[in-house]
Design a protein around this motif. Structure first.
Motif, short mmCIF file in Angstrom:
data_model
loop_
_atom_site.label_atom_id
_atom_site.label_comp_id
_atom_site.label_asym_id
_atom_site.label_seq_id
_atom_site.Cartn_x
_atom_site.Cartn_y
_atom_site.Cartn_z
N LEU A 147 20.36 -6.25 -13.10
CA LEU A 147 19.89 -6.71 -11.80
C LEU A 147 18.78 -7.74 -11.90
O LEU A 147 18.38 -8.32 -10.92
N SER B 274 17.17 -10.62 -0.99
CA SER B 274 17.80 -9.61 -1.84
C SER B 274 18.01 -10.14 -3.24
O SER B 274 17.21 -9.88 -4.13
N TYR B 275 19.05 -10.92 -3.44
CA TYR B 275 19.37 -11.33 -4.81
C TYR B 275 18.27 -12.13 -5.48
O TYR B 275 18.13 -12.13 -6.68
N TYR B 276 17.53 -12.87 -4.67
CA TYR B 276 16.53 -13.73 -5.28
C TYR B 276 15.12 -13.18 -5.11
O TYR B 276 14.15 -13.93 -5.18
N SER C 85 25.90 -16.52 -11.76
CA SER C 85 24.56 -16.04 -11.50
C SER C 85 24.21 -14.86 -12.40
O SER C 85 23.06 -14.62 -12.69
N GLY D 28 17.37 -11.07 -12.23
CA GLY D 28 17.88 -12.42 -12.09
C GLY D 28 17.12 -13.39 -12.96
O GLY D 28 16.20 -13.02 -13.67
N LEU E 196 19.87 -13.49 1.57
CA LEU E 196 20.10 -13.60 0.13
C LEU E 196 18.79 -13.79 -0.60
O LEU E 196 18.54 -13.21 -1.66
N ILE F 13 27.19 -16.98 -4.26
CA ILE F 13 26.26 -17.18 -5.38
C ILE F 13 27.01 -17.64 -6.60
O ILE F 13 26.44 -18.21 -7.50
N MET G 289 27.13 -7.59 -7.81
CA MET G 289 27.19 -7.64 -6.36
C MET G 289 26.79 -6.30 -5.76
O MET G 289 27.00 -5.25 -6.35
N ALA H 15 29.18 -15.30 -8.49
CA ALA H 15 28.72 -14.09 -9.16
C ALA H 15 28.73 -14.23 -10.68
O ALA H 15 27.80 -13.83 -11.35
N LEU I 72 24.45 -11.90 -11.57
CA LEU I 72 23.96 -10.80 -10.75
C LEU I 72 25.12 -9.92 -10.30
O LEU I 72 26.13 -10.42 -9.85
N GLN J 99 17.89 -2.49 -5.80
CA GLN J 99 17.86 -3.92 -6.08
C GLN J 99 16.44 -4.48 -5.94
O GLN J 99 15.95 -5.21 -6.80
#
Ligand code: ADP
Ligand code: MG
Length: 720
Positions: A717, A467-469, A669, A719, A464, A664, A673, A666, A671, A235
């Motif tokens: 992945l 990771s995701y952002y 977004s 974003g 978060l 988020i 998980m 999902a 993204l 990620q």
């Protein structure tokens, strides 16, 4: 998720072999498209089939394995069609009950057949029974398994046995063709004390007999930690690489030195807080760089993000570019518009206004000016990203309350800066293939793309954000302007509504104003929500001496605007509203916020709503009216909002309560998980992040291999 094309040049043997289309389709539902996906399809839990338990010793509620002989099996119809088999071992009798079953299962359950049965025994009408046990016919001298039996996540019609066979075969092949080779350099593994990939994979699919079941199930085992790390690393790599790719694009350099930003600062009725000053410097630095900014500006409700946005917009104007600000609702967009006009008119700067509700002719006139480059600042709603809106030279796109927009909408504004042809030619930017390189975003005036700033009052918890952002740069306004008063939060049962009404009366008598928020406007018996109209009628009857306004989503834009303007001017003292006021409304004289059916609101919404009061120097309160019975989650939410005022802490607890997918959104977004990593394991995320940076700097081959293994053809992945 739509099918992505295969990565050109991907290694052979990557796609599923020897699998029929029916099974392939079911695997696809599990996200399994390649051999590697099978290898990384890890068990949900484990069952201990290494031992046999005599029927007599079975404990209720505990899973166990029995070896039995079928006495009889028949279909019974009481109360519904079911297959009931009576079985025995030397110690006792047991009933196996199947409410759903296949003919093949019925066929196997012949009197005299010997079975191994696994399941949880409970007391039933006919004595001890197991509902839907797993079982198979046992061969002569069939040994018991040596290790724990994995149970995989699966989908309807795909049995554990089939899945297990496919996975075992894939592991076998992977062992031979390098599919289990470590992607992590030895030094990195050693430093982080991570076990080898191959052994981790084998352990998780086939735990050895002596392993601790508890460590496996709680995922505390080092093998799990290794997998979680690899997932997080993929990620991080993917997001950091997107970040790097973006830096390869060209954006207009918006330099300091112009007059407008200073002029605005001069004529503001307040001074920037230290936090505002700091984020403005961060943003200004990005804007002066020759590649596009992608920054998220976070700040609690009322922390003063708008003025920072205005400064950034003026920096664009100072450099001869346009800047656009998009907001998710008419009310919010209009409020921004008014504020900018108030601040900028004295500086002689015109602000264009685009919204879905405005008259066609007015809109066309603004569009024309925007397209010709005759106006530099543009504020509006979704209307900004609609077909037909062209910007002459957009240098900066700002999206307020970014979480309210979908990924595509957020991207759309950024792409508006691109020439028409280029925009059409650009692929869906939310999902460029990770394996290939992103096609260059061509834009007006060569290949330039605008800078992008998103703003949000819904804080993203630290893990978060990491990771995701990870591909966003984040600025945080962590301080409120001076003079704000803390808001007192009260939880009040619906049955004490009268007292709340009295409190509203007192506040308004003292010259203050109040909000009364209702969750829905339409009658919906199922949810037993009070409608805004009913509440309005009720409050009008109860408080005849007050001037009361009603605002909800069904009002026409100009009606809405009229009510809001009246509230701002204190012509309306009590505003009854649906959640349309959730974001952005700014009336410092309002000191009381009443939220009905607070138990139905999400934490972020409650926090946002509460932030509408406490903006002036008067004591403010937020009253959360709730109706019983309270569910467990609703109770937890109310407790959190009652006990906390810090938006970040609320967001952290919200994440804990709901999990990242929900948190988020999902779907919105876009993204995927994380499957194995735990977002509360900040230490591991931190390690993955550091490792990703090192590898990107020094080991491109490792990066490539790792991403290919984890993402293959799935590049989502990245974003927005
Ligand atoms: P949000 O971050 O929620 O969007 P706003 O930008 O709407 O907050 O700001 C909230 C209010 O605070 C506005 O009335 C704004 O003019 C005011 N404000 C912003 N910065 C300051 C400051 N440094 N000092 C005093 N008031 C400020
Ligand atoms: Mg705002």
């Amino acid at each position: 998720m739509a099918d992505k094309p295969a990565i050109p040049g991907a290694p052979q043997g990557v796609f599923l072999r020897g699998v029929g289309s029916a099974v392939a389709e079911k695997l696809e539902r599990l996200g399994i498209r390649r051999e590697a996906d099978l290898v990384f399809h890890l068990p949900l839990r484990y069952e201990d089939e290494t031992r046999l338990t005599p029927i007599r010793d079975a404990l209720p509620g505990v899973s166990a394995q029995f070896e039995v002989e079928v006495i009889s099996a028949e279909i019974a119809y009481r109360p519904r069609r079911q297959l009931v088999a009576k079985v025995r071992d030397a110690s006792g009798l047991l009933v196996l009950r199947f409410l759903n079953f296949y003919p093949s299962q019925q066929k196997v359950l012949q009197s005299g057949a010997r079975l191994r049965v696994f399941g949880e025994v409970r007391g039933g009408f006919f004595g001890s029974e197991i509902i839907h046990p797993r079982f198979h016919v046992v061969g002569d001298d069939e040994p018991l398994p040596q290790g724990l039996t994995p149970v995989y996540p699966t989908t309807a019609g795909l049995g554990q046995a089939t899945l297990r066979k496919l996975i075992d075969r894939a592991i076998e092949r992977a062992s031979n063709d390098g599919g289990l080779d470590d992607t992590l350099p030895e030094t990195l593994r050693a430093r982080l004390a991570l076990p080898e990939l191959a052994s981790s994979i084998r352990i998780l699919h086939h735990p050895p007999p002596d392993i601790s079941l508890e460590q496996l199930e709680t995922r505390g085992h080092p093998a799990w930690r290794r997998i979680a790390f690899d997932e997080l690393l993929a990620q991080q790599l993917s997001l950091r690489r997107a970040h790097a790719l973006r830096r390869a694009h060209v954006a207009p350099q918006l330099n300091a030195g112009g007059k407008l930003t200073d002029a605005l600062l001069q004529q503001l009725p307040f001074r920037l807080t230290t936090a505002q000053q700091r984020v403005w410097e961060e943003i200004a630095t990005d804007l002066a760089a020759p590649h596009p900014m992608r920054r998220l500006l976070q700040g609690d409700v009322g922390s003063g993000k708008t003025v920072v946005a205005a400064l950034a917009m003026l920096r664009a104007v100072d450099n001869g570019y346009q800047a656009a600000l998009m907001a998710p609702t008419e009310i919010l967009a209009e409020q921004h518009y008014r504020k900018l006009v108030a601040w900028l008119a004295p500086l002689g700067i015109e602000v264009a206004w685009l919204s879905g509700s405005q008259k066609k002719r007015a809109r066309a006139a603004w569009q024309q000016k925007v397209g010709a480059g005759d106006t530099a600042l543009i504020v509006g709603t979704h209307a900004l990203i609609e077909e037909g809106v062209e910007f002459a030279r957009l240098g900066l796109a700002i999206v307020d309350e970014q979480h309210r927009f979908g990924v595509r909408q957020r991207l759309a504004l950024g792409q508006k800066g691109m020439g028409g042809d280029a925009r059409r030619a650009a692929p869906s930017a939310s999902s460029p293939p990770v394996g290939g390189s992103e096609p260059p975003l061509r834009a007006w005036g060569g290949n330039r793309v605008p800078h992008q700033l998103t703003m949000s009052a819904t804080p993203i918890p630290r893990t978060l954000a990491m990771s995701y952002y990870a591909d966003l740069d984040v600025s945080v306004i962590d301080e409120l302007p001076p003079g704000r008063t803390p808001v007192l939060t009260k939880l009040v049962s619906e049955s004490r509504r009268d007292e709340v009404v009295a409190r509203v009366r007192d506040a308004c008598r003292a010259g203050r104003q109040a909000y009364w928020v209702c969750p829905l406007i339409e009658e919906s018996e199922a949810l037993q929500l009070k409608t805004a109209q009913e509440t309005f009628a009720y409050l009008t009857a109860e408080l005849p001496e007050l001037r009361i306004g009603l605002v909800h989503g069904r009002l026409k834009a100009d009606e809405k605007a009229a009510v809001m303007a009246a509230f701002v001017a204190n012509e309306v003292q009590l505003l009854v509203a649906t959640t349309v006021i959730e974001v952005g409304v700014d009336v410092p004289n309002a000191t009381l916020m009443v939220i009905e059916h607070a138990e139905r609101f999400g934490l972020a919404q409650l926090h946002q709503l509460r932030g509408r009061v406490g903006r002036g120097s008067f004591d403010s309160a937020c009253i959360l009216l709730y109706a019983r019975p309270l569910g467990e989650t609703a109770r937890a939410r109310l407790k959190i909002i009652f006990e906390n005022t810090d938006g970040f802490e609320i967001a952290r607890q919200d994440l804990h309560l709901r999990g990242p997918g929900e948190f988020i959104g999902a779907r919105q977004s876009g993204l995927p998980m994380l499957r194995y990593a735990d977002l509360e394991d900040a230490a591991l995320i931190e390690q993955a992040r550091t490792a990703a940076e090192e590898l990107l700097r020094g080991d491109p081959a490792v990066v490539q291999r790792h991403l290919e293994r984890w993402l293959g053809g799935r590049g989502e992945l990245l974003g927005a």
